[in-house]
Design a protein around this motif. Structure first.
Motif, PDB file in Angstrom:
ATOM      1  N   ARG A  96       0.830  -1.206   0.000  1.00 16.65           N
ATOM      2  CA  ARG A  96       0.000   0.000   0.000  1.00 16.65           C
ATOM      3  C   ARG A  96       0.864   1.255   0.000  1.00 16.65           C
ATOM      4  NH1 ARG A  96      -5.043  -0.990   4.108  1.00 16.65           N
ATOM      5  NH2 ARG A  96      -6.016  -2.662   2.921  1.00 16.65           N
ATOM      6  N   ASP A 155       3.967   1.511  -1.081  1.00 15.74           N
ATOM      7  CA  ASP A 155       4.584   1.621  -2.401  1.00 15.74           C
ATOM      8  C   ASP A 155       3.571   2.152  -3.406  1.00 15.74           C
ATOM      9  OD1 ASP A 155       6.947   0.711  -1.397  1.00 15.74           O
ATOM     10  OD2 ASP A 155       6.703  -1.378  -2.104  1.00 15.74           O
ATOM     11  N   GLY A 156       2.339   1.689  -3.302  1.00 10.17           N
ATOM     12  CA  GLY A 156       1.287   2.171  -4.196  1.00 10.17           C
ATOM     13  C   GLY A 156       0.988   3.630  -3.931  1.00 10.17           C
ATOM     14  N   ALA A 157       0.991   4.032  -2.659  1.00 11.31           N
ATOM     15  CA  ALA A 157       0.729   5.425  -2.311  1.00 11.31           C
ATOM     16  C   ALA A 157       1.895   6.301  -2.741  1.00 11.31           C
ATOM     17  CB  ALA A 157       0.482   5.553  -0.813  1.00 11.31           C
ATOM     18  N   ASP A 158       3.125   5.805  -2.620  1.00 14.76           N
ATOM     19  CA  ASP A 158       4.299   6.569  -3.054  1.00 14.76           C
ATOM     20  C   ASP A 158       4.276   6.771  -4.566  1.00 14.76           C
ATOM     21  OD1 ASP A 158       5.236   6.806  -0.502  1.00 14.76           O
ATOM     22  OD2 ASP A 158       6.704   5.163  -0.655  1.00 14.76           O
ATOM     23  N   ASP A 159       3.858   5.764  -5.296  1.00 17.10           N
ATOM     24  CA  ASP A 159       3.772   5.869  -6.749  1.00 17.10           C
ATOM     25  C   ASP A 159       2.705   6.888  -7.140  1.00 17.10           C
ATOM     26  OD1 ASP A 159       5.743   4.009  -7.012  1.00 17.10           O
ATOM     27  OD2 ASP A 159       4.383   2.318  -7.406  1.00 17.10           O
ATOM     28  N   ALA A 160       1.562   6.850  -6.474  1.00 15.52           N
ATOM     29  CA  ALA A 160       0.490   7.807  -6.774  1.00 15.52           C
ATOM     30  C   ALA A 160       0.913   9.198  -6.357  1.00 15.52           C
ATOM     31  CB  ALA A 160      -0.793   7.402  -6.049  1.00 15.52           C
ATOM     32  N   GLY A 161       1.625   9.352  -5.252  1.00 16.55           N
ATOM     33  CA  GLY A 161       2.100  10.667  -4.784  1.00 16.55           C
ATOM     34  C   GLY A 161       3.151  11.230  -5.728  1.00 16.55           C
ATOM     35  N   GLU A 207       3.254  10.723  -8.939  1.00 16.33           N
ATOM     36  CA  GLU A 207       2.566  11.174 -10.147  1.00 16.33           C
ATOM     37  C   GLU A 207       1.929  12.531  -9.923  1.00 16.33           C
ATOM     38  OE1 GLU A 207      -0.221   8.210 -11.292  1.00 16.33           O
ATOM     39  OE2 GLU A 207       1.313   6.709 -11.712  1.00 16.33           O
ATOM     40  N   THR A 208       1.350  12.783  -8.771  1.00 17.75           N
ATOM     41  CA  THR A 208       0.725  14.083  -8.512  1.00 17.75           C
ATOM     42  C   THR A 208       1.781  15.162  -8.406  1.00 17.75           C
ATOM     43  OG1 THR A 208       0.672  13.615  -6.155  1.00 17.75           O
ATOM     44  CG2 THR A 208      -1.325  13.172  -7.419  1.00 17.75           C
ATOM     45  N   GLU A 218       2.794  16.009 -11.921  1.00 18.25           N
ATOM     46  CA  GLU A 218       1.787  16.781 -12.609  1.00 18.25           C
ATOM     47  C   GLU A 218       1.824  18.232 -12.174  1.00 18.25           C
ATOM     48  OE1 GLU A 218      -1.945  14.955 -11.830  1.00 18.25           O
ATOM     49  OE2 GLU A 218      -1.501  13.191 -13.051  1.00 18.25           O
TER      50      GLU A 218
END
Length: 170
Positions: free
Chosen positions: A150, A152-158, A160-161, A164
């Motif tokens: 989770r 790692d998934g949150a770090d990847d999503a963070g 990307e933001t 952007e």
């Protein structure tokens, strides 16, 4: 001494010696133990040989050779046999008491072992329903791995933001 109670007027003319049965039994056991030793056999053999040799000489005191010796040996045997039997009976009584105690101890030990076997079986059944250390470790590892995924998934999503935000939109 009270004056209102009558005295025992019967007095024995001759006092009987009081002998403890246990003391006599101990004497019989010691006697039987001694008669079963090599020392007794050697002394008895020496006595008989001396008696025979002395009575074969011209100055012997036994008018009928060896009759008095036979009488003494018979007398000794007549006293020895009951004493040996008494000692054997006392030993049998002790053996019986010891055997009874052993039986009681064995029965108690068997009852204790059966009780402990039932307790161990109930503990095994209860442990089947209880979380063990290995089970808890595997569950904690799974949760830790899930948290890592989770994060790692949150770090990847963070990431990307953030990317952007840095790129200007036209």
């Amino acid at each position: 001494m009270r004056l209102d109670t009558p005295r025992d007027v019967r007095r024995p003319l001759v006092r009987r010696p009081s002998v403890s049965p246990d003391a006599f039994g101990r004497f019989a056991e010691k006697f039987a133990r001694y008669m079963g030793t090599a020392r007794f056999l050697l002394w008895m053999t020496a006595f008989v040989i001396i008696w025979v040799v002395y009575n074969l000489t011209p100055g012997h005191f036994d008018a009928y050779p060896f009759i008095f010796l036979t009488l003494m040996l018979s007398l000794q045997a007549s006293y020895a046999a009951p004493l040996i039997l008494l000692a054997q009976n006392r030993q049998e009584d002790r053996d019986r008491v010891i055997a009874d105690q052993d039986r009681r101890v064995n029965a108690q030990a068997q009852a204790d072992m059966e009780f402990l076997a039932r307790e161990v079986a109930s503990l095994r059944m209860a442990l089947g329903e209880v979380a063990t250390r290995d089970y808890l470790r595997s569950e904690l590892r799974a949760l830790l791995q899930e948290l890592d995924e989770r994060r790692d998934g949150a770090d990847d999503a963070g990431a990307e933001t953030d990317a952007e935000r840095e790129t200007p939109t036209t």
